[in-house]
Design a protein around this motif. Structure first.
Motif, PDB file in Angstrom:
ATOM      1  N   ILE A 117      -0.006  -6.596  -3.996  1.00 38.29           N
ATOM      2  CA  ILE A 117      -0.012  -5.449  -4.918  1.00 38.29           C
ATOM      3  C   ILE A 117      -1.296  -5.428  -5.749  1.00 38.29           C
ATOM      4  O   ILE A 117      -1.929  -4.371  -5.909  1.00 38.29           O
ATOM      5  N   LEU A 118      -1.721  -6.585  -6.241  1.00 39.13           N
ATOM      6  CA  LEU A 118      -2.973  -6.629  -7.019  1.00 39.13           C
ATOM      7  C   LEU A 118      -4.151  -6.198  -6.148  1.00 39.13           C
ATOM      8  O   LEU A 118      -5.051  -5.479  -6.605  1.00 39.13           O
ATOM      9  N   ASN A 119      -4.129  -6.601  -4.891  1.00 38.70           N
ATOM     10  CA  ASN A 119      -5.169  -6.190  -3.957  1.00 38.70           C
ATOM     11  C   ASN A 119      -5.177  -4.671  -3.760  1.00 38.70           C
ATOM     12  O   ASN A 119      -6.233  -4.028  -3.795  1.00 38.70           O
ATOM     13  N   ALA A 120      -3.965  -4.111  -3.588  1.00 42.77           N
ATOM     14  CA  ALA A 120      -3.854  -2.659  -3.385  1.00 42.77           C
ATOM     15  C   ALA A 120      -4.301  -1.902  -4.638  1.00 42.77           C
ATOM     16  O   ALA A 120      -4.999  -0.880  -4.546  1.00 42.77           O
ATOM     17  N   ILE A 121      -3.932  -2.399  -5.828  1.00 36.43           N
ATOM     18  CA  ILE A 121      -4.376  -1.762  -7.073  1.00 36.43           C
ATOM     19  C   ILE A 121      -5.904  -1.782  -7.133  1.00 36.43           C
ATOM     20  O   ILE A 121      -6.542  -0.805  -7.531  1.00 36.43           O
ATOM     21  N   GLY A 122      -6.507  -2.893  -6.700  1.00 36.48           N
ATOM     22  CA  GLY A 122      -7.963  -2.995  -6.688  1.00 36.48           C
ATOM     23  C   GLY A 122      -8.612  -1.913  -5.829  1.00 36.48           C
ATOM     24  O   GLY A 122      -9.581  -1.276  -6.250  1.00 36.48           O
ATOM     25  N   PHE A 123      -8.056  -1.693  -4.623  1.00 39.19           N
ATOM     26  CA  PHE A 123      -8.582  -0.629  -3.770  1.00 39.19           C
ATOM     27  C   PHE A 123      -8.439   0.736  -4.437  1.00 39.19           C
ATOM     28  O   PHE A 123      -9.332   1.578  -4.394  1.00 39.19           O
ATOM     29  N   PHE A 124      -7.283   0.925  -5.077  1.00 40.89           N
ATOM     30  CA  PHE A 124      -7.037   2.207  -5.731  1.00 40.89           C
ATOM     31  C   PHE A 124      -7.995   2.425  -6.899  1.00 40.89           C
ATOM     32  O   PHE A 124      -8.569   3.507  -7.055  1.00 40.89           O
ATOM     33  N   GLU A 125      -8.199   1.399  -7.724  1.00 42.85           N
ATOM     34  CA  GLU A 125      -9.104   1.529  -8.873  1.00 42.85           C
ATOM     35  C   GLU A 125     -10.523   1.881  -8.418  1.00 42.85           C
ATOM     36  O   GLU A 125     -11.218   2.671  -9.046  1.00 42.85           O
ATOM     37  N   SER A 145     -11.310   3.464  -5.641  1.00 43.76           N
ATOM     38  CA  SER A 145     -11.285   4.830  -5.134  1.00 43.76           C
ATOM     39  C   SER A 145     -11.327   5.833  -6.290  1.00 43.76           C
ATOM     40  O   SER A 145     -12.160   6.749  -6.324  1.00 43.76           O
ATOM     41  N   LEU A 146     -10.460   5.634  -7.280  1.00 43.72           N
ATOM     42  CA  LEU A 146     -10.437   6.524  -8.454  1.00 43.72           C
ATOM     43  C   LEU A 146     -11.757   6.445  -9.224  1.00 43.72           C
ATOM     44  O   LEU A 146     -12.288   7.468  -9.677  1.00 43.72           O
ATOM     45  N   GLY A 160       0.797  -1.226   0.000  1.00 46.69           N
ATOM     46  CA  GLY A 160       0.000   0.000   0.000  1.00 46.69           C
ATOM     47  C   GLY A 160       0.830   1.276   0.000  1.00 46.69           C
ATOM     48  O   GLY A 160       0.659   2.126  -0.873  1.00 46.69           O
ATOM     49  N   LEU A 182       2.346   0.392  -4.299  1.00 52.46           N
ATOM     50  CA  LEU A 182       1.245   1.022  -5.042  1.00 52.46           C
ATOM     51  C   LEU A 182       1.606   2.435  -5.521  1.00 52.46           C
ATOM     52  O   LEU A 182       1.398   2.740  -6.704  1.00 52.46           O
TER      53      LEU A 182
END
Lengths: 286, 286
Positions: free
Chosen positions: B246-254, B256-257, B187, B191
């Protein structure tokens, strides 16, 4: 002493407007500087500091003498402020703004200009994550770019005056049309801020996230939180006023991130390396 | 003079390994420092500078005397380097690493430890976008966090030694389990880098993008390009080695955006402002 302008008016003494007042006084660019704003306290302070000579909270007085009028209010108020001052502005006056969005302002303001009053959009690239008069400084614009956005209706003589003004405070002038401006800044300024805000929010949404873990972050994340510390209201207004270009830029970004995500999910070593190398090379090319 | 260790070996004299050698010598933490690496040139230079006393390009010599062994090679090589050195390591030796991913390394290395040889994972939070021995400096770890990731198999006496070592170079020790480490750093570190790389690539993919427009970017984008200037190979390896987190963190970011994008598309003023205000407040809370 011969001044560049007899009288300069500044509406909105924030970071940009306040720094301009300091430079105009310091460099003797005007005989008289008048400040306009909503906060008498801030205006009084600027008067006491000697960087303005007079102040008003509305345009019924003081604006009529101005040869150059700079609108430095929050970006969402610029159009309204210009329309309010127009009945009082004298023939020959040049009006400019410092907003980071141009099309939304200029398309509303330009058709309303009386004959002999000249509006030219401007955008000095000198913002920081701080805002407000208390952050204003001398020399903020030295060696920084200042974008001017003349249109086909722009008077060349008025443009020349405005260019000379920005050059006098040390800025490098770049002229571009309003749509190009809004497209470019959607990419290099608005999108990075939106991404930074989204990243900080994504982390606070993650399970087990506790704010104290941020102490472990070197470099990377701290830069993001610094960007995400920018004024929420200003960025809300930018997001609304440059909506189409910003949505387009977000689309490009989502596609870029999505392709990297897929490469990581696939464990595709060479695709991942190529992706990182591409941005590494862009940086080196700057 | 009583040293903390009689003999310290460092495998990989990059930014972290090189800076540690400097500090160990400067602070007198070991009587002897031996360097290991693939590049005789770099090792010779460190020898000439007096920050190591001997060097080798393989583990058949020199590692057998070491009381503390620090593996500072690129993260993808750490496991292999440790497995290669194990046949030569003496009883009582403490081995640690400085990699920014922990689970992938420790799950492979820990079961292979001979009786009486102790491995403890470490991660000093002192990276910069620069890497390599030429970027190494004195005092890199002062007032920086150093995460140690003991497991239930970790020898408390060996852990104490390692903690004392990191304290001696000025670091603040934080202990956490390996999965927590990898989740948190996915995170707050991995990320942000992935997002910065993706953002720079998105802009170069945009129509009409020309590199010279980057000159107009104040603050925001320059921070991103600086982050995206980090070593592509190192980040490729981190992406592969910490893939799931990292894939999990990208998922949270996507997510959010995506929610912000929807608010902008809807022109929802209050949602946008709330979104920006949330990250603004997170920053202030740090």
């Amino acid at each position: 002493m011969k001044h560049m302008f007899n009288h300069i008016a500044i509406a909105g003494l924030g970071l940009i407007g306040g720094s301009l007042a300091r430079d105009i006084r310091r460099l003797g660019l005007a005989a008289t500087i008048t400040g306009f704003g909503r906060s008498p306290e801030r205006l009084k302070k600027a008067l006491e500091m000697g960087i303005i000579d007079a102040w008003h909270t509305d345009y019924s007085q003081g604006i009529a003498q101005a040869d150059l009028i700079i609108v430095g209010t929050p970006v969402s108020l610029i159009t309204q402020q210009i329309l309010e001052m127009l009945p009082h502005v004298k023939q020959g006056a040049v009006i400019t703004d410092v907003g980071s969005v141009k099309t939304a302002i200029i398309e509303q303001v330009e058709p309303m200009m009386p004959q002999g009053v000249f509006f030219i959009g401007g955008h000095p690239i000198a913002g920081t994550e701080n805002s407000g008069f208390e952050s204003s400084v001398d020399g903020l614009f030295e060696h920084r770019a200042c974008v001017l956005t003349p249109t086909e209706k722009t008077d060349p003589h008025a443009l020349k005056k405005l260019e000379n003004f920005w050059k006098a405070v040390g800025a490098n002038i770049v002229c571009m049309d309003i749509k190009t401006h809004d497209m470019i800044f959607a990419g290099i300024s608005h999108l990075p801020h939106i991404v930074a805000f989204s990243l900080v929010n994504a982390l606070t949404d993650m399970e087990n996230f506790e704010k104290q873990i941020l102490q472990y972050s070197a470099g990377g994340f701290r830069d993001f939180t610094r960007i995400a510390a920018s004024d929420p209201v200003m960025w809300r207004d930018i997001a609304l006023m440059n909506k189409d270009h910003i949505l387009n830029a977000i689309g490009f970004f989502e596609k870029s991130l999505g392709s990297l995500k897929q490469s990581i999910a696939d464990g595709n070593t060479s695709e991942i390396e190529q992706f990182f190398k591409k941005s590494h090379d862009t940086r080196r090319a700057i």
